[in-house]
Design a protein around this motif. Structure first.
Motif: not given
Ligand code: 1PR
Length: 535
Positions: A232, A245, A249, A319, A351-352, A388, A390, A460-461, A486-487, A509-510
């Motif tokens: 991330d 991370k 979120y 984006g 995503g969005s 993606s 969420d 997540d996290g 996630s997790g 990720a984490g």
């Molecule tokens: O909406 O098309 O601009 O895409 C935005 C992208 O950014 C999406 O894929 C969305 O999942 C991601 N995103 C937005 N905000 C966050 C945030 O954390 N504040 N990250 C975010 C999402 C989630 C995972 C993460 C896993 C594993 N990250 O990809 O890496 O949950 O984590 P873990 O193993 O530590 O639990 P758009």
């Protein structure tokens, strides 16, 4: 002489061949691009990395006389390596939006994989091949996995068997490579297959060989479960691009300053994970929803640098949508995606914007063809488009309390609720939308997504394991591959998700960033549990 270290590349401009270029350069060769048919005829070695759709490719080749030159070059038995569509085009025809006529050098028709028997299409990931002919370029493969990404395949037959140098099984036996004299073509991607892929290219380029392992010993091929490292990425308050991370979120420290958590530099970490054996690396530009990525050039730089040294698939998200900048200049989502591809991404993740597209599709029942998802998958193929999701868990006493698909949860909610639905969010989890993960997954599959990256904000996290209820729900609902995310907190969480759901990959990720669990330990554990992985 210098001429010995030049590769002629046939890039007809239909998509991203940056990774092939990077791999050739990594091996110390210069690239000469084909500009006119004579360049093909004069090549000392030619690589043809086919990308995009079959019909579009053959049209371009026919229009400018390239097809004829290519056939002549091959008939003269000049050194040739076709990759992916570069293999398929050698056959008589393809069923892809067809039948469409191919170059007709090899007997047979290219058809689509059948997803009805539980094999997800596209065939994405690491699979092993059965080498059936001493073809030189395959000598280092043995039973190691190589990376495939395709929905169409050629089938071995009596008529084409003299061409076949290896096969792979994915529901059916299909042709993984052909070799005859100096003519080679591979369905897999050597430029994305790590060390083993580089060795295929190295042998084609006639470079000194390592100790040969020769023919694989009759092990049935099986698609490996992928382990993906996710970065991330965002700029911190000082303006540096960092890997961060979150906890559900929230990526800021719980200090007075609330600074963005900094877990390292994106290019360095990606390179490290490649060396550690990650099967793929994913970058998520997590503030892409508010910062336009083409203004955020550092991310494109990250991709460029990473792809020079990382030879496994790279995905980038964040984006991807239509955008008008401060000067009134309009950028389409396709332009954003194209820039990501040009910079070294193999897949983009939406995503969005995919949530809005799915909502509109459900509301109207009409595929407009105009959503970012539809446009990008039409041009680059659905294997290049990840959606993606969420979602956030919403507990229910009664599954009929919502219009969305609810599941019985293994662990009841805070007030003893036995059910939950999974509400999709946009803008990095900030806004809940009136659509469930199940409905979204079904819709985006129809709109052209090739894969689903399934996050879960609640998990997540947290390091408490993947949301098995959610992952089962979604992976049973679609026939495209699902990446569980996630997790992850321990190696057992990875085997749990593969034993209890039909997820094709697991992303974390984490635990990787904090060096709590090495990727190798995850692979070793999975292998011990009898789960196919690439070692
Ligand atoms: O909406 O098309 O601009 O895409 C935005 C992208 O950014 C999406 O894929 C969305 O999942 C991601 N995103 C937005 N905000 C966050 C945030 O954390 N504040 N990250 C975010 C999402 C989630 C995972 C993460 C896993 C594993 N990250 O990809 O890496 O949950 O984590 P873990 O193993 O530590 O639990 P758009």
């Amino acid at each position: 002489s210098n001429g010995d270290r030049v590769v002629t590349l046939l890039d007809y401009g239909a998509g991203n061949v940056r990774s092939v270029r990077n791999a050739i350069r990594f091996l110390g060769f210069d690239i000469k691009d084909v500009q006119k048919p004579e360049d093909i005829l004069n090549a000392s070695r030619l690589i043809f990395p086919g990308v995009g759709a079959f019909a579009a490719a053959i049209d371009v080749l026919n229009q400018n006389g390239m097809a004829e030159a290519l056939c002549t070059y091959i008939e003269r038995d000049r050194p040739f390596l076709g990759i992916c569509l570069g293999l398929q085009l050698l056959f008589e025809s393809s069923e892809e939006n067809g039948p469409v006529k191919g170059l007709g050098l090899i007997p047979g028709t290219v058809g689509r994989f059948d997803s009805s028997n539980g094999f997800r299409v596209p065939h994405i990931g690491w699979n092993s091949v059965q080498v059936s002919k001493d073809a030189g370029i395959l000598d280092d493969i043995g039973d190691r996995h190589v990376y495939f990404v395709h929905s169409y395949r050629a089938i071995p037959s009596e008529a084409n068997k003299e061409w076949i140098s290896s096969t792979c099984n994915y529901g059916v036996d299909f042709i993984a490579s052909i070799s005859k004299g100096n003519i080679h073509a591979v369905q897999f991607h050597p430029e994305k297959s790590g060390d083993v892929g580089l060795s295929v290219l190295r042998r084609f380029l006639g470079m000194p060989k390592s100790n040969s392992t020769k023919l694989a010993q009759g092990k049935a091929s099986k698609l490996a479960k992928r382990v993906i490292a996710c970065l991330d990425v965002r700029t911190n308050d000082k303006g540096d691009l960092v890997v961060t991370k979150g906890d559900q979120y929230d990526v800021r420290e719980h200090t007075k300053e609330k600074e963005v958590r900094n877990l390292g530099k994106p290019v360095e970490l990606a390179g490290q994970y490649y060396k550690d054996g990650a099967d793929e690396v994913t970058f998520l530009n997590i503030t892409g929803f508010r910062d336009f990525p083409l203004g955020d050039l550092p991310m494109l730089k990250v991709l460029r640098y990473t792809s020079e040294n990382v030879f496994v698939p790279l995905t980038v998200g964040g984006g991807i949508r239509d955008f008008t900048d401060g000067n009134g200049r309009y950028y389409s989502s396709l332009e954003v995606a194209s820039e990501y591809f040009r910079s070294g991404a193999d897949k983009v993740s939406i995503g969005s914007d995919a949530v809005y597209a799915a909502e509109a599709y459900i509301r109207t029942g009409v595929k407009t063809g105009k959503s970012s998802l539809e446009q990008i998958s039409r041009v680059y193929g659905n294997q290049a488009v990840v959606v993606s999701i969420d979602p956030r868990r919403v507990y229910l006493k009664n599954p009929d309390d919502v219009e969305f698909k609810a599941v019985k949860v293994k662990r009841p909610g805070p007030h003893g609720e036995g059910y939950a639905w999974y509400q999709c969010t946009v803008n990095g989890g900030r806004e809940g939308r009136p659509i469930g993960a199940y409905e979204l997954a079904k819709s985006v599959e129809q709109l052209g997504a090739g894969e689903i990256l399934l996050n879960c904000i609640d998990c997540d996290g947290q390091g408490q394991g993947f949301d098995i209820d959610l992952i089962k729900l979604i992976s049973d609902a679609v026939t495209i591959p699902v990446i569980a995310s996630s997790g992850a907190g321990t190696v057992e969480h990875f085997s749990e998700v593969f034993q209890n759901t039909s997820a094709s990959a697991a992303l974390a990720a984490g635990i990787f960033h904090r060096k709590e669990v090495p990727i190798l330990s995850v692979k070793e554990h999975l292998s011990k549990e009898g789960i196919e992985v690439r070692m």
